[in-house]
Every structure is written in structure tokens, then in C-alpha cells.
Write a protein that holds these residues in place. Structure first.
Motif, PDB file in Angstrom:
ATOM      1  N   ARG A  92       0.812  -1.217   0.000  1.00  0.00           N
ATOM      2  CA  ARG A  92       0.000   0.000   0.000  1.00  0.00           C
ATOM      3  C   ARG A  92       0.849   1.272   0.000  1.00  0.00           C
ATOM      4  NH1 ARG A  92      -4.663  -1.547   4.445  1.00  0.00           N
ATOM      5  NH2 ARG A  92      -5.698  -3.186   3.232  1.00  0.00           N
ATOM      6  N   THR A 163     -11.607  -1.834   0.593  1.00  0.00           N
ATOM      7  CA  THR A 163     -11.006  -0.809  -0.263  1.00  0.00           C
ATOM      8  C   THR A 163     -12.034  -0.107  -1.148  1.00  0.00           C
ATOM      9  OG1 THR A 163      -8.886  -1.971  -0.299  1.00  0.00           O
ATOM     10  CG2 THR A 163      -9.273  -0.359  -2.050  1.00  0.00           C
ATOM     11  N   CYS A 164     -12.819  -0.899  -1.891  1.00  0.00           N
ATOM     12  CA  CYS A 164     -13.764  -0.295  -2.838  1.00  0.00           C
ATOM     13  C   CYS A 164     -15.220  -0.446  -2.437  1.00  0.00           C
ATOM     14  CB  CYS A 164     -13.549  -0.860  -4.235  1.00  0.00           C
ATOM     15  SG  CYS A 164     -14.163  -2.565  -4.432  1.00  0.00           S
ATOM     16  N   THR A 170     -11.307  -8.126   0.425  1.00  0.00           N
ATOM     17  CA  THR A 170     -10.398  -6.995   0.268  1.00  0.00           C
ATOM     18  C   THR A 170      -9.108  -7.417  -0.423  1.00  0.00           C
ATOM     19  OG1 THR A 170     -11.294  -6.010   2.301  1.00  0.00           O
ATOM     20  CG2 THR A 170      -9.184  -5.155   1.504  1.00  0.00           C
ATOM     21  N   CYS A 173      -9.113  -7.260  -4.275  1.00  0.00           N
ATOM     22  CA  CYS A 173      -9.525  -6.008  -4.922  1.00  0.00           C
ATOM     23  C   CYS A 173      -8.467  -5.527  -5.916  1.00  0.00           C
ATOM     24  CB  CYS A 173      -9.788  -4.927  -3.878  1.00  0.00           C
ATOM     25  SG  CYS A 173     -10.486  -3.405  -4.563  1.00  0.00           S
ATOM     26  N   ASP A 176      -6.669   0.388  -7.250  1.00  0.00           N
ATOM     27  CA  ASP A 176      -5.458   0.927  -6.628  1.00  0.00           C
ATOM     28  C   ASP A 176      -5.387   2.444  -6.714  1.00  0.00           C
ATOM     29  OD1 ASP A 176      -5.003   1.215  -9.304  1.00  0.00           O
ATOM     30  OD2 ASP A 176      -3.244  -0.101  -9.396  1.00  0.00           O
ATOM     31  N   TYR A 181     -11.525   4.724  -4.094  1.00  0.00           N
ATOM     32  CA  TYR A 181     -11.782   4.007  -2.863  1.00  0.00           C
ATOM     33  C   TYR A 181     -13.194   4.356  -2.377  1.00  0.00           C
ATOM     34  CZ  TYR A 181      -6.795   2.838  -2.299  1.00  0.00           C
ATOM     35  OH  TYR A 181      -5.525   2.347  -2.455  1.00  0.00           O
ATOM     36  N   ALA A 192     -10.703   4.519   2.014  1.00  0.00           N
ATOM     37  CA  ALA A 192     -11.098   3.125   2.212  1.00  0.00           C
ATOM     38  C   ALA A 192     -11.623   2.910   3.628  1.00  0.00           C
ATOM     39  CB  ALA A 192      -9.903   2.210   1.959  1.00  0.00           C
ATOM     40  N   SER A 195      -8.890   3.040   6.245  1.00  0.00           N
ATOM     41  CA  SER A 195      -8.119   4.277   6.383  1.00  0.00           C
ATOM     42  C   SER A 195      -8.215   4.842   7.797  1.00  0.00           C
ATOM     43  CB  SER A 195      -8.617   5.315   5.383  1.00  0.00           C
ATOM     44  OG  SER A 195      -7.993   6.574   5.617  1.00  0.00           O
TER      45      SER A 195
END
Length: 228
Positions: A92, A163-164, A170, A173, A176, A181, A192, A195
């Protein structure tokens, strides 16, 4: 003095005095105690976690040699660092990222407080840490913070991507681009579910900190008045 069953199946015992804790820490006494819980039971010594910010990514948290060097430069006894890891997966990271946050686990309050007070040198860079306080629990299947279950106990039929926000795991996914997100908790684009800048996470974390005694002190309290 008290007994608490932990979510992962462990048992937390609180003893009534420092003398009782010293008695219990004798290997022979530990062995006699744990035998009553079955052959697979173990006693896990207490550890102290700190979040160290802006650590050079050339540092290898899994390397005994790297951690021994950190201990030596920081004036810590060898073996003081029992574990270390990056707070986020390496995958990430941004292409031009040069530092990252790491979690370092130590075996005593005194060693931990030393780093909290004076910082420590890692890969030639002086870095500073703060207590790693308990964070709100997020189910990795449904992504919700408003639950008291682990992923294996989640009753939601499908996985929700952290993420999405789509209906898949996850880990699988393909998104990127942070602009796409989708947070499953806030129901909005731009960040996300995992986050730390997520408004839902921040709100839940503030509630957790307000209920935590550890959050009231910068250091882990010891006999030294400076830690109070």
C-alpha cells in the motif's frame, strides 16, 4: 484479584500485588500454574506497544540483526524488542515513499518509556514514538465498527471489500487509485474502510480513548514520578 476472558479465548489474570506478580514470574511457579489448563496452554508475558513514526523503509522489522542494532544504539538490553512490524502492508506504499510508521513491541515499561521520552535511532534516523492505544475493532468481512464479533463469526453472507466497498474480499480487490476508494462505513468515495483518516474510525477511536486509562498518560506509569 480479577479474571477476564479475552475475545480470542485467552484469560487475563490481575494479581493483587507486585509481590504476587514477582512470585508468579518464577519459571517453576508458572509451570505449575499452567499445567492445570492443558498441555497446549502457555503464559504470555505482558508486552508494551508503541507506534514509531517516519521510520526509513530500509529498516527490516523482521530482522534480529536490525533490532539488535536498534537496541544497541538506543542503550537498551539485547532482547528488549520482542517484535516489530510495519503498520500498513508494503503493497500500500506510494512509489516515492521513503518512510513509514512501525509498531515496536518491548518487554518492559522502562524500556518503552525510554523510547517515548528520548526517541531512538533507526537506520541512522532519530525517530520518536507514542503509545499504541487500543483501537476500535472492525470486522474484516462486513467492515463494520458497530459489531462485537470477529470475521469468523460474521453473519453477513457476502464479503464487503475494505477498499472499494464491493462484494468481494479486500485481498482480491483490483482498485489501486485512491480516488475510487469507497468506504463501506461512511458510504462515500475518497478513502477506504481501513483508512485511519476515515471519519467513522476517528469518531470511534476517540470514544475508545476516552474510556482507556492508558490514554490519560504519556508514559506507562512506573515507580518513577516522571511517568505519572
Amino acid at each position: 484479584q480479577s479474571v477476564q476472558r479475552l475475545p480470542h479465548g485467552g484469560i487475563l489474570y490481575e494479581l493483587d500485588s507486585a509481590e504476587s506478580a514477582l512470585w508468579f514470574n518464577t519459571p517453576a511457579h508458572k509451570a505449575k500454574f499452567v499445567v492445570n489448563f492443558g498441555s497446549n496452554a502457555t503464559v504470555k508475558d505482558r508486552s508494551f506497544n508503541i507506534l514509531v513514526e517516519n521510520v526509513p523503509i530500509s529498516y527490516d522489522p523482521n530482522s534480529i540483526r536490525s533490532n539488535t542494532e536498534v537496541e544497541a544504539k538506543g542503550g537498551l538490553k539485547q532482547g528488549s524488542i520482542t517484535k516489530a512490524r510495519w503498520i500498513k502492508p508494503i503493497t500500500r506504499r506510494k512509489a516515492d515513499q521513503r518512510t513509514a510508521h512501525a509498531i515496536i513491541t518491548l518487554n518492559s515499561k522502562e524500556n518503552t518509556n525510554q523510547i517515548l521520552r528520548f526517541g531512538i535511532s533507526i537506520e541512522g534516523k532519530k525517530v520518536y514514538g507514542r503509545k499504541l492505544l487500543p483501537e476500535p475493532t472492525r470486522c474484516l468481512k462486513c467492515q463494520s465498527y458497530d459489531v462485537s464479533h470477529v470475521t469468523a463469526e460474521c453473519v453477513q453472507e457476502h464479503d464487503t471489500c475494505g477498499t472499494c466497498g464491493a462484494k468481494h474480499r479486500t485481498a482480491t480487490c483490483k482498485v489501486d487509485d485512491p480516488n475510487y476508494y469507497q468506504c463501506a462505513n461512511c458510504d462515500c468515495q475518497g478513502h477506504a474502510s481501513w483508512s485511519r483518516e476515515c471519519p467513522t474510525f476517528i469518531s470511534k477511536w476517540e470514544n475508545v480513548k476516552n474510556r482507556s486509562d492508558d490514554a490519560k498518560y504519556r508514559y506507562f506509569p512506573t515507580d518513577d514520578p516522571l511517568t505519572w
